[in-house]
Design an enzyme around this catalytic site. Structure first.
Site, mmCIF file in Angstrom:
data_model
loop_
_atom_site.group_PDB
_atom_site.id
_atom_site.type_symbol
_atom_site.label_atom_id
_atom_site.label_comp_id
_atom_site.label_asym_id
_atom_site.label_seq_id
_atom_site.Cartn_x
_atom_site.Cartn_y
_atom_site.Cartn_z
ATOM 1 N N ASP A 102 0.914 -1.276 -0.182
ATOM 2 C CA ASP A 102 -0.060 0.086 0.094
ATOM 3 C C ASP A 102 0.949 1.233 -0.052
ATOM 4 O OD1 ASP A 102 -2.169 1.637 0.680
ATOM 5 O OD2 ASP A 102 -1.454 1.711 2.660
ATOM 6 N N ASP A 135 -0.047 5.131 1.014
ATOM 7 C CA ASP A 135 -0.301 6.193 2.033
ATOM 8 C C ASP A 135 -0.438 5.282 3.359
ATOM 9 O OD1 ASP A 135 -1.003 8.873 0.801
ATOM 10 O OD2 ASP A 135 -2.092 7.278 -0.806
ATOM 11 N N GLY A 184 -5.197 2.745 -2.822
ATOM 12 C CA GLY A 184 -6.418 3.522 -3.594
ATOM 13 C C GLY A 184 -6.400 4.512 -4.220
ATOM 14 N N ASP A 240 -2.469 -0.406 6.022
ATOM 15 C CA ASP A 240 -2.716 0.328 7.370
ATOM 16 C C ASP A 240 -4.176 0.729 7.519
ATOM 17 O OD1 ASP A 240 -2.493 3.941 6.781
ATOM 18 O OD2 ASP A 240 -2.565 2.525 5.163
#
Length: 267
Positions: A9, A11, A44, A216
Site C-alpha cells: 500500500d 499512504d 487506493g 494500514d
C-alpha cells in the site's frame, strides 16, 4: 529462497506523512527486487497520483490503483490488464442529489483524466495537479469512470454512504478515505485490492502463500486476509491489526515497512 510477491500500500505504509518514499525504504524495496522478488504497488490512489512512485522505485511489475479498479503494467501491453468501470449515469445521478446529500464536490475519474463539478473547493493535492480547465468540468464526462470521489463533512459522511449504498446497492461499494477530510470513494461493487493482486499473482505463477502484503487502513483488509503473510503497520487501524499475521514495530515515519521486510527476507 522462494520468490515472493510483495504487495505494498502507499499512504500510511510505504509513504511517510510527507507522502514521500524515504531513501531507506526505496533502497530495501530495490534490494528485494534485486534478490528476485516482485514488488507491486496496491493503492487506493488513482494511477496519475501513484505513477511517480512506481517510477521512483524503478518497478516493471503490474500495479493496482483505484483500490483494485485498475490493474495494469504502466506503459506496457499486458494480457492480464483489467479496468472495471461504473456506469456514468450513476455519477450524474449523484451530482443531481448534491445539495440533498450535503456534498462539497463530486468528481469522476479514470486512468488518465478527472472531471469535477465545481472548482470552488478544488484542492490540487487531491488530483495531483495545479492546472484545471473547463475541460475538467462534469458535463465533459463521456465515458464510464473507474471511480468517483465525493467530499462532504464528517458529520454527514455516514448518512451519505448509507444513502448511496441503499440506492445503488447492486452496483457500487462506498469506501472512506482516511485523513482529515471526509472523502468518500465510490467504486464498482466487489472491487477491492485482493481481487486485483490475485490477478498479478496468477500472471507471475505465485501462490497466495508466497504473497506478503503491507497496509494500514480498512481498504487493505481483504488484501491482508488474502495474502499468505499480511502485515499491518504499527500506525494501522485496530481492525486491520486484528486480521494481520504480524504488525511492524515501527510506523510509516520510521521506515517500518523497510525495517520489517529487510529482516523478513534476510536482505
Amino acid at each position: 529462497m522462494t520468490k515472493k510477491l510483495i504487495a505494498i500500500d502507499l499512504d500510511g505504509t510505504t509513504l511517510n506523512s510527507q507522502s514521500l518514499i524515504s531513501t531507506r525504504t526505496a533502497d530495501v524495496l530495490n534490494r528485494a527486487t534485486a534478490a528476485g522478488h516482485y514488488v507491486s504497488i496496491a493503492t487506493g490512489r488513482p494511477f496519475r497520483m501513484s505513477d511517480h512512485f512506481y517510477q521512483q522505485l524503478k518497478l516493471e511489475t503490474p500495479m493496482v490503483t483505484f483500490n483494485g479498479g485498475l490493474v495494469h503494467k504502466p506503459r506496457q501491453t499486458w494480457e492480464y490488464e483489467r479496468e472495471i468501470s461504473l456506469d456514468k449515469e450513476i455519477a450524474f445521478e449523484i451530482l443531481a442529489q448534491k445539495e440533498k446529500l450535503n456534498l462539497d464536490f463530486v468528481a469522476a475519474e479514470n486512468r488518465e483524466t478527472f472531471y469535477i463539478d465545481t472548482f470552488d473547493q478544488f484542492e490540487g493535492m487531491f488530483f495531483a495537479t495545479d492546472t484545471v480547465s473547463e475541460a475538467n468540468l462534469f458535463h465533459n464526462l463521456k465515458s464510464n469512470p473507474t471511480s468517483l470521489l465525493i467530499k462532504t463533512k464528517h458529520e454527514f459522511a455516514a448518512d451519505v454512504s448509507h444513502s448511496l449504498q441503499t440506492q445503488f446497492n447492486n452496483e457500487i461499494d462506498v469506501r472512506t478515505w482516511g485523513g482529515p477530510n471526509a472523502i468518500l470513494e465510490i467504486v464498482p461493487k466487489g472491487v477491492q485490492k485482493a481481487m486485483a493482486v490475485s490477478v498479478i499473482a496468477d500472471s507471475l505463477k505465485i501462490k497466495p502463500k508466497d504473497i506478503i502484503a503491507f497496509g494500514d487502513e480498512h481498504n487493505d483488509l481483504e488484501l491482508l486476509e488474502y495474502a499468505g503473510w499480511g502485515v499491518a503497520m504499527k500506525n494501522g487501524t485496530d481492525q486491520l491489526k486484528g486480521v494481520a499475521n504480524d504488525v511492524t514495530t515501527k510506523n510509516n515515519n520510521e521506515d517500518g515497512l523497510a525495517d520489517y521486510l529487510e529482516k523478513y527476507l534476510s536482505l
